[in-house]
Motif scaffolding. Structure first.
Motif, PDB file in Angstrom:
ATOM      1  N   LEU A  20       0.845  -1.189   0.000  1.00  0.00           N
ATOM      2  CA  LEU A  20       0.000   0.000   0.000  1.00  0.00           C
ATOM      3  C   LEU A  20       0.887   1.248   0.000  1.00  0.00           C
ATOM      4  N   TYR A  21       0.893   1.960  -1.104  1.00  0.00           N
ATOM      5  CA  TYR A  21       1.848   3.064  -1.251  1.00  0.00           C
ATOM      6  C   TYR A  21       1.586   4.181  -0.245  1.00  0.00           C
ATOM      7  N   ALA A  22       0.308   4.489   0.027  1.00  0.00           N
ATOM      8  CA  ALA A  22       0.001   5.625   0.898  1.00  0.00           C
ATOM      9  C   ALA A  22       0.462   5.395   2.328  1.00  0.00           C
ATOM     10  N   THR A  23       0.574   4.127   2.724  1.00  0.00           N
ATOM     11  CA  THR A  23       1.043   3.791   4.064  1.00  0.00           C
ATOM     12  C   THR A  23       2.492   4.224   4.255  1.00  0.00           C
ATOM     13  N   GLN A  24       3.252   4.334   3.162  1.00  0.00           N
ATOM     14  CA  GLN A  24       4.683   4.639   3.257  1.00  0.00           C
ATOM     15  C   GLN A  24       5.006   6.119   3.020  1.00  0.00           C
ATOM     16  N   LEU A  25       4.025   6.952   2.696  1.00  0.00           N
ATOM     17  CA  LEU A  25       4.324   8.327   2.307  1.00  0.00           C
ATOM     18  C   LEU A  25       5.022   9.140   3.402  1.00  0.00           C
ATOM     19  N   GLN A  26       4.499   9.077   4.614  1.00  0.00           N
ATOM     20  CA  GLN A  26       5.137   9.828   5.701  1.00  0.00           C
ATOM     21  C   GLN A  26       6.529   9.284   5.999  1.00  0.00           C
ATOM     22  N   ALA A  27       6.673   7.962   5.947  1.00  0.00           N
ATOM     23  CA  ALA A  27       7.991   7.361   6.178  1.00  0.00           C
ATOM     24  C   ALA A  27       8.976   7.796   5.100  1.00  0.00           C
ATOM     25  N   MET A  28       8.532   7.889   3.864  1.00  0.00           N
ATOM     26  CA  MET A  28       9.393   8.356   2.773  1.00  0.00           C
ATOM     27  C   MET A  28       9.822   9.798   3.007  1.00  0.00           C
ATOM     28  N   GLU A  29       8.879  10.604   3.445  1.00  0.00           N
ATOM     29  CA  GLU A  29       9.191  11.999   3.735  1.00  0.00           C
ATOM     30  C   GLU A  29      10.251  12.098   4.838  1.00  0.00           C
TER      31      GLU A  29
END
Length: 359
Positions: A98-107
């Motif tokens: 699930l890509y959206a689950t990783q967005l904050q972690a990517m940031e």
């Protein structure tokens, strides 16, 4: 002169011998060590059908073998190290989720980039049958149970609520999200601990059937989300730097596997059950896989990422200080040798490349 020449020759021989020992493989050959791409997978998840197919039908092996490399599989176990933790510790090179689950972690520095959209629509939102909530527009002031506060079910719903003028920012938060284990979400809703739940299939549909819940939002059919990918392929920045060919190979393999699931949902469900990768009834699992859109697309995957990142920054989930253009540019990339997607022809058992953008 002769003495110095012999010394030079001897030194060269010793160097060659040393190099030979370093490059020798376990079977005594002189080939250099074969590159390995470590790919994450999970069991018990219906949505992981493309990964399971790519593993068991040899698509990862086939694509990597073309460039002299091989695959290794890293099992992400529920209750153990998370996918993010495995990536951060360098134990995973590529995978899917699930890509959206990783967005904050990517940031915050999670070193991954997405490379292709894999499927659309596996998240659903429910209320009890006797609830006075008729649609998402009625969620102001409500409690919402979700699998995790950074989960894509939260990110998607916040975006939908924003469209409807319901506050989801720190300064104006008009809903409350409460995290539960996935298996407990249906119980929490049935017992009245929350007003709504957001869940991923097959947990979502099983809860609906068991308790008679009423669906108020389905990302597979909603006007906003039916054109967006929920699960996408990623590769780590280390893999991109050191082995871009391997990154492209695993992306192609997963695109092909996704196209296979789209064309052969029942065969994919049977493969998962027979290999103990996902339990359940064959007819039930096959029906859910058929319901989900598994047609892969790199261009539409990127468009999804772009739209979500911009809206989530507006919501305050991504920081205002983040350079959103750079975040999108580095967070979603186009790899050389990777088509926009594939279509699987069941009659000929062949894959056809899609090179036209779906964006």
């Amino acid at each position: 002169m002769k003495k110095s020449f012999f010394i030079m020759v001897a030194a060269a021989v010793l160097m060659l011998a040393g190099c030979s020992k370093k490059s020798a493989s376990a079977d005594g050959s002189s080939k250099s060590a074969q590159k390995v791409v470590r790919i994450n997978f999970q069991t018990g998840s219906l949505c992981y059908a493309p990964t399971h197919v790519a593993m068991k039908l040899g698509l990862f092996d086939e694509e990597l073998a073309k460039i002299g490399q091989k695959a290794e599989y890293v099992h992400i176990v529920e209750g153990g190290a998370t996918l993010g933790e495995m990536i951060a510790s360098g134990k995973v090179d590529a995978g899917y989720g699930l890509y959206a689950t990783q967005l904050q972690a990517m940031e915050n520095g999670l070193p991954i980039s997405f490379t292709s959209g894999i499927h659309i629509g596996c998240t659903k939102y429910y209320v009890r049958a006797d609830s006075d909530i008729k649609s998402v527009a009625d969620l102001r002031g409500k409690k919402i149970g979700v699998p995790g506060l950074a989960d894509s079910s939260v990110m998607n719903l916040k975006r939908k609520l924003m469209d409807l003028g319901i506050g989801v920012t720190a300064d104006n938060n008009e809903v409350e999200f409460i995290a539960y284990a996935s298996a407990d979400l249906a119980i929490a809703l049935n017992n009245g601990a929350v007003d709504v739940i957001g869940a991923h299939d097959p947990v979502a549909t099983k809860g609906e059937l068991a308790y008679g819940f009423r669906k108020i939002l389905d990302t597979g059919t909603d006007e906003k989300f039916s054109k967006e990918y929920c699960c996408q392929q990623f590769v780590t920045h280390k893999l991109l730097r050191e082995n871009p060919e391997g990154a492209a190979a695993v992306t192609r393999a997963l695109q092909k596997a996704s196209a296979y699931v789209q064309a052969e949902p029942r065969a994919a469900a049977q493969l998962q059950i027979e290999n103990d990768l996902c339990a359940g009834d064959l007819d039930f699992n096959a029906a859910l896989l058929e319901e989900i859109n598994y047609q892969p697309s790199r261009s539409l995957g990127k468009k999804t990422f772009d739209s979500a990142a911009r809206q989530l920054q507006e919501a305050g989930i991504l920081k205002a200080s983040t350079d959103i253009e750079k975040f999108i540019e580095t967070g979603y990339i186009e790899l050389f040798g990777v088509p926009d997607g594939y279509i699987y022809d069941s009659a000929t058992k062949t894959y056809k490349e899609i090179n036209g953008s779906r964006a």
